[in-house]
Design an enzyme around this catalytic site. Structure first.
Site, PDB file in Angstrom:
ATOM      1  N   HIS A 355       0.789  -1.228   0.000  1.00  0.00           N
ATOM      2  CA  HIS A 355       0.000   0.000   0.000  1.00  0.00           C
ATOM      3  C   HIS A 355       0.818   1.273   0.000  1.00  0.00           C
ATOM      4  O   HIS A 355       0.251   2.359  -0.040  1.00  0.00           O
ATOM      5  CB  HIS A 355      -0.929   0.047   1.213  1.00  0.00           C
ATOM      6  CG  HIS A 355      -2.202  -0.685   1.017  1.00  0.00           C
ATOM      7  ND1 HIS A 355      -3.317  -0.105   0.478  1.00  0.00           N
ATOM      8  CD2 HIS A 355      -2.519  -1.968   1.256  1.00  0.00           C
ATOM      9  CE1 HIS A 355      -4.287  -1.003   0.410  1.00  0.00           C
ATOM     10  NE2 HIS A 355      -3.828  -2.145   0.879  1.00  0.00           N
ATOM     11  N   LYS A 543      -9.617  14.121   3.638  1.00  0.00           N
ATOM     12  CA  LYS A 543      -8.747  12.947   3.693  1.00  0.00           C
ATOM     13  C   LYS A 543      -7.883  13.097   4.940  1.00  0.00           C
ATOM     14  O   LYS A 543      -7.922  14.142   5.584  1.00  0.00           O
ATOM     15  CB  LYS A 543      -7.873  12.861   2.438  1.00  0.00           C
ATOM     16  CG  LYS A 543      -7.149  14.166   2.093  1.00  0.00           C
ATOM     17  CD  LYS A 543      -6.329  14.055   0.820  1.00  0.00           C
ATOM     18  CE  LYS A 543      -7.152  14.082  -0.463  1.00  0.00           C
ATOM     19  NZ  LYS A 543      -7.058  12.877  -1.226  1.00  0.00           N
ATOM     20  N   ARG A 544      -7.109  12.097   5.291  1.00  0.00           N
ATOM     21  CA  ARG A 544      -6.205  12.256   6.426  1.00  0.00           C
ATOM     22  C   ARG A 544      -5.278  13.439   6.193  1.00  0.00           C
ATOM     23  O   ARG A 544      -4.933  13.757   5.053  1.00  0.00           O
ATOM     24  CB  ARG A 544      -5.392  10.966   6.622  1.00  0.00           C
ATOM     25  CG  ARG A 544      -6.159   9.884   7.335  1.00  0.00           C
ATOM     26  CD  ARG A 544      -6.643  10.316   8.708  1.00  0.00           C
ATOM     27  NE  ARG A 544      -5.557  10.392   9.658  1.00  0.00           N
ATOM     28  CZ  ARG A 544      -5.285   9.492  10.580  1.00  0.00           C
ATOM     29  NH1 ARG A 544      -6.061   8.422  10.717  1.00  0.00           N
ATOM     30  NH2 ARG A 544      -4.281   9.627  11.406  1.00  0.00           N
ATOM     31  N   LYS A 549      -0.050  14.807   1.284  1.00  0.00           N
ATOM     32  CA  LYS A 549      -1.354  15.095   0.680  1.00  0.00           C
ATOM     33  C   LYS A 549      -1.542  16.589   0.414  1.00  0.00           C
ATOM     34  O   LYS A 549      -2.450  17.008  -0.283  1.00  0.00           O
ATOM     35  CB  LYS A 549      -2.481  14.548   1.565  1.00  0.00           C
ATOM     36  CG  LYS A 549      -2.525  13.009   1.598  1.00  0.00           C
ATOM     37  CD  LYS A 549      -3.625  12.502   2.525  1.00  0.00           C
ATOM     38  CE  LYS A 549      -3.686  10.996   2.654  1.00  0.00           C
ATOM     39  NZ  LYS A 549      -4.406  10.336   1.533  1.00  0.00           N
ATOM     40  N   THR A 651      -8.591   6.723  -2.964  1.00  0.00           N
ATOM     41  CA  THR A 651      -9.923   6.243  -3.319  1.00  0.00           C
ATOM     42  C   THR A 651     -10.918   7.393  -3.180  1.00  0.00           C
ATOM     43  O   THR A 651     -11.978   7.371  -3.790  1.00  0.00           O
ATOM     44  CB  THR A 651     -10.370   5.062  -2.437  1.00  0.00           C
ATOM     45  OG1 THR A 651     -10.125   5.391  -1.063  1.00  0.00           O
ATOM     46  CG2 THR A 651      -9.639   3.792  -2.806  1.00  0.00           C
ATOM     47  N   LYS A 655     -14.432   8.497  -5.433  1.00  0.00           N
ATOM     48  CA  LYS A 655     -15.757   8.818  -4.889  1.00  0.00           C
ATOM     49  C   LYS A 655     -16.263  10.146  -5.444  1.00  0.00           C
ATOM     50  O   LYS A 655     -17.433  10.287  -5.811  1.00  0.00           O
ATOM     51  CB  LYS A 655     -15.700   8.903  -3.356  1.00  0.00           C
ATOM     52  CG  LYS A 655     -15.280   7.614  -2.663  1.00  0.00           C
ATOM     53  CD  LYS A 655     -14.957   7.878  -1.180  1.00  0.00           C
ATOM     54  CE  LYS A 655     -14.191   6.727  -0.575  1.00  0.00           C
ATOM     55  NZ  LYS A 655     -13.579   7.082   0.731  1.00  0.00           N
TER      56      LYS A 655
HETATM   57  C1  LIG Z   1     -12.338   7.200   1.111  1.00  0.00           C
HETATM   58  C2  LIG Z   1     -11.948   7.606   2.474  1.00  0.00           C
HETATM   59  C3  LIG Z   1     -10.613   7.873   2.773  1.00  0.00           C
HETATM   60  C4  LIG Z   1      -9.521   7.822   1.735  1.00  0.00           C
HETATM   61  O1  LIG Z   1      -9.423   9.088   1.107  1.00  0.00           O
HETATM   62  P1  LIG Z   1      -8.149   9.471   0.216  1.00  0.00           P
HETATM   63  O2  LIG Z   1      -8.552  10.779  -0.376  1.00  0.00           O
HETATM   64  O3  LIG Z   1      -8.018   8.402  -0.820  1.00  0.00           O
HETATM   65  O4  LIG Z   1      -6.995   9.562   1.125  1.00  0.00           O
HETATM   66  C5  LIG Z   1     -10.287   8.248   4.063  1.00  0.00           C
HETATM   67  N1  LIG Z   1     -11.227   8.347   5.019  1.00  0.00           N
HETATM   68  C6  LIG Z   1     -12.521   8.111   4.763  1.00  0.00           C
HETATM   69  C7  LIG Z   1     -13.515   8.247   5.864  1.00  0.00           C
HETATM   70  C8  LIG Z   1     -12.931   7.725   3.490  1.00  0.00           C
HETATM   71  O5  LIG Z   1     -14.225   7.478   3.249  1.00  0.00           O
END
Ligand SMILES: *Cc1c(COP(=O)(O)O)cnc(C)c1O
Length: 813
Positions: A355, A543-544, A549, A651, A655
């Site tokens: 990952h 995101k985190r 990022k 991911t 979305k």
């Molecule tokens: C999809 C998702 C992530 C991953 O987001 P990235 O933008 O790919 O880092 C993190 N936290 C939650 C709650 C998510 O639904």
């Protein structure tokens, strides 16, 4: 009952009275949730039992997906959707005076994960069950999930997430299926029939108690299982008699230390935490999971040489990599196999997903720690290493440096990724670019040695949760336009492309987006008392929080926009609402300071009457799956701006695309594959490419200070971090951020990419001024997003790695 609204209402009212002793008139939303959840859980019991019985009778090959995290979120709405009873229940509840959405919010969010890795595991379970694959999750039932985030005076404060407080309606404890896991102790060798036998004596025994959560497929009659293990003290009477626990406090110590194993999820994302308790968690999961798999396999009464034909074990990153030595241990010590046979069985059963390439996230464990906590497992790892290095020595007689480079154990550290590659038959990356970089850098010598082992499986997301459930209006519009076949075959969404210039369709798309924005605006007003303009661009980065990022780049650009507006208050600006949500690891000070900065900027911008009609900034606290479901459908712009080469896949990007947001992004992770489909017309690319980033890391040539000195607007915002002014209340308030850029030379190339980012943002303003054209791009994004359904990803895992088949419930006995 669930197919007939009137019957549902009658049963529901009866249950409310008999179970809770409450009448409909006195019931709270919490009562309604509890009864509804309980009814559904009971209703799926039949199909759950049937699924398991048939898997056993038909001896289908099973895949067990091991993950230290499952970020599943709420289940009620998705379960109703997948069971096809959403409408009946929604209408029935409405008749009884309740709004389903409000009832869904009663469910605690199961936050047993940090971010992308854990959410991937949850999406995969949904796809496995929906596609009728015999696939199950194996994880830990943390008593406390990822911390709850509060923002106090702009700072992140972490509170425990006591998600089990109200009891979970979905889980089923299975005490009779508990297994024992052993820690510590000492290995004794004795001889039996001329071969050595290894016994671990004086070990500390712990019960692993399984809690099963049903994973309900969409219109599939399949109910798979997510098995979560909880640690409980195991008191062997002989141990008590032997005087081990003759002192009260030692017993308490033991109980405390056992319970701590499944007490909390480590809140770290993308960085490695090498603590003993974490190692205990990992082995606990692996040992319990493997024992459980072998117990089911035993029922088939087959030779263990047939294990790889009936079982696939997948490890989500290296956290569960101890399944490899644990399976070896049981096959050799308990089932009597020799090394070579056990090795063949194990490697043909296990597969691994990598990952991350971030070196700070690659797991290593000190030899002494593993040797003491898991003495027999350590012996096996040592033997693996010995044999592997022996083979390398022969093969690379001329290149001995490769041996130490590839060894599993080096400098008294066990490299978990090496253990995973050597002990499995498949290693996959999670996006094309990530796999390419994996094979070309970190894993290069392994790819040269085992080229057939490496492959790519681009991540995906379940369109059931992220489109059908979280954006039901859009989902219905799609049904009206292209029919419902896309639900089972999400690639069919491509048909939407033919509507991209259809004015009526564009109008409908825009209406749905506007409604979603209004809904989010109402949430923001309720939580923060701030009104946002639903006609402004909703620009979202959720995101985190992590350096790579680059939330920092986003907020520096916002500071620049503020400066521009202040300099020329009457000039034209396309109104924007910047929305952030992110949790930072509790010990990650730089990340926390970026959260503070975002909140400070938000406060200044939102309160300034000269600015706040054109610009707003929001930081929504406690990012989680349910918050993501609320925010993403309302986004116009999706910020996917990581330093190229750092985000393995992402991911979140998928979305947003599926919900019609346009992406501003770098060529990183799965953005690359999005760009291949969307092109420059439907996506806003900017910034360094991964090769350029690598080139700078290797050969230098970038000085952040040069950018700072040469670009006046950039110098201005960087100075505003440390010189008292609008964003800085005391001298050098954001020194940590300032230093990360100018003293530590901007590890993530924030300044390097900032100007190109600002230009891409300007292009977005231009595009938004033409609503039809924007809608058209949005439609193309939705149309192309089917490619990123995790259904496609799971089909590929099933065929290329696991060799499992879809079952036909119509053939079930
Ligand atoms: C999809 C998702 C992530 C991953 O987001 P990235 O933008 O790919 O880092 C993190 N936290 C939650 C709650 C998510 O639904």
């Amino acid at each position: 009952m669930f197919n007939n609204k009137e019957l549902f209402k009658t049963v529901f009212k009866e249950q409310l009275v008999s179970r809770l002793g409450r009448s409909m008139e006195d019931a709270t939303a919490g009562d309604i949730y509890k009864i509804l959840g309980g009814l559904i859980r009971e209703w799926v019991g039949q199909e759950w039992a049937k699924t398991n019985q048939n898997y056993r009778v038909q001896q289908e090959k099973q895949i067990y997906y091991f993950s230290i995290e499952f970020l599943i979120g709420r289940l009620l709405g998705n379960n109703l959707l997948n069971l096809g009873i959403l409408k009946t229940v929604q209408d029935g509840l409405l008749d009884l005076g309740w709004d389903l959405e409000q009832i869904e919010e009663q469910e605690p969010d199961a936050g047993l994960g940090n971010g992308g890795l854990g959410r991937l595991a949850a999406c995969f379970l949904d796809s496995l069950a929906s596609l009728k694959y015999p696939g199950h999750g194996c994880g830990i039932r943390y008593k406390y999930g990822l911390f709850e985030q509060k923002i106090v005076d702009g700072d992140q404060v972490e509170l425990p997430d006591n998600w089990l407080q109200k009891s979970c309606v979905w889980e089923e404890q299975r005490l009779d299926e508990r297994v024992e896991v052993c820690f510590w102790g000492r290995v004794e060798v004795r001889e039996k029939n001329g071969s050595p036998v290894f016994d671990t004596v004086n070990c500390e025994k712990v019960w692993a108690v399984p809690y099963d959560v049903p994973i309900i497929g969409y219109d599939s009659s399949i109910v798979n299982t997510l098995r979560l293990w909880s640690a409980q003290p195991s008191i062997d009477p002989s141990v008590i008699k032997s005087g081990e626990f003759n002192r009260h406090d030692r017993f308490l110590d033991y109980t405390r230390s056992v319970e701590s194993i499944s007490e909390f999820l480590y809140p770290d994302d993308s960085s490695y935490e090498g603590r003993l308790l974490r190692l205990k968690q990992q082995y606990f999961l692996c040992s319990a999971g493997i024992q459980n798999i072998l117990r089911s396999f035993d029922k088939l009464e087959l030779s263990y040489t047939k294990l790889p034909d009936k079982v696939a074990i997948h490890i989500n990153d290296t956290h569960p990599v101890l399944v490899i030595p644990e399976l070896m241990r049981i096959l050799m010590d308990e089932k009597g196999y020799g090394w070579d046979e056990a090795w063949d069985i194990t490697t043909r059963t296990v597969s691994y997903t990598n990952h991350t390439l971030l070196s700070e996230a690659l797991e290593t464990w000190p030899v002494h720690m593993v040797r003491e906590l898991l003495p027999r497992v350590y012996m096996i790892i040592e033997e693996m290493n010995k044999r592997f290095c022996g083979m390398l020595l022969e093969r690379y007689a001329d290149r001995q440096y490769l041996v130490s480079q590839m060894a599993i154990i080096e400098h008294d550290q066990i490299k978990m990724a090496h253990l995973a590659v050597v002990g499995s038959h498949s290693v996959n990356g999670v996006a094309e670019l990530h796999t390419k970089l994996l094979k070309g850098s970190v894993m290069k010598p392994f790819d040269d040695l085992f080229p057939e082992r490496f492959n790519n499986k681009t991540n995906g997301i379940t369109h059931r949760r992220w489109l059908m459930h979280s954006n039901s209006k859009l989902s219905h519009l799609i049904n009206e336009s292209i029919g419902t076949e896309w639900i089972k075959h999400p690639q069919q969404l491509l048909q939407l492309k033919s509507f991209k210039d259809d004015a009526a369709f564009q109008e409908q798309i825009m209406n749905i987006k506007r409604n979603n924005k209004l809904r989010l605006a109402a949430y923001i007003a309720q939580k923060q008392g701030i009104t946002v303009d639903p006609d402004s661009i909703f620009d979202v980065q959720v995101k985190r929080l992590h350096g790579y990022k680059r939330q920092l780049m986003n907020i520096l650009h916002v500071m620049h926009l503020y400066n521009e507006i202040k300099d020329a208050p009457t000039a034209d600006h396309v109104p924007r609402t910047f929305i952030f949500a992110a949790k930072a690891a509790p010990g990650y000070l730089l990340a926390k300071s970026i959260i503070k900065l975002i909140n400070v900027v938000a406060d200044v911008v939102n309160k300034d009457p000269e600015v706040n009609s054109k610009l707003k900034v929001l930081f929504l606290e406690n990012y989680s799956v349910s918050l993501a479901e609320r925010i993403i459908p309302a986004a116009n712009v999706s910020e996917q701006i990581s330093t190229a080469g750092k985000e393995a896949s992402g991911t979140g990007n998928m979305k947003f695309m599926m919900n019609g947001a346009l992406t501003i992004g770098t060529l990183d992770g799965a953005n690359v594959e999005m760009y291949e489909m969307l092109g420059d017309d439907n996506m806003f690319l900017f910034g360094l490419r991964s090769e350029e980033v690598l080139e700078f890391y290797k050969h230098g040539g970038y000085l952040a200070r040069d950018v700072y000195e040469q670009e006046p607007w950039i110098k201005r915002v960087i100075d505003q971090l440390v010189v008292p002014g609008p964003f800085c209340t005391y001298d050098r308030e954001f020194e940590l951020i300032f230093q990360s850029i100018l003293e530590h030379n901007d590890e993530y190339f924030v300044l390097y990419d900032l100007d190109s980012y600002a230009k891409a943002q300007a292009a977005i303003n231009e595009a938004y001024l033409n609503p039809q054209d924007w809608a058209s791009k949005s439609i193309v994004n939705i149309a192309c997003s089917g490619r990123f359904s995790s259904d496609g990803t799971i089909h590929q895992y099933a065929e290329d790695i696991w060799d499992i088949r879809q079952v036909q419930p119509s053939n079930f006995v």
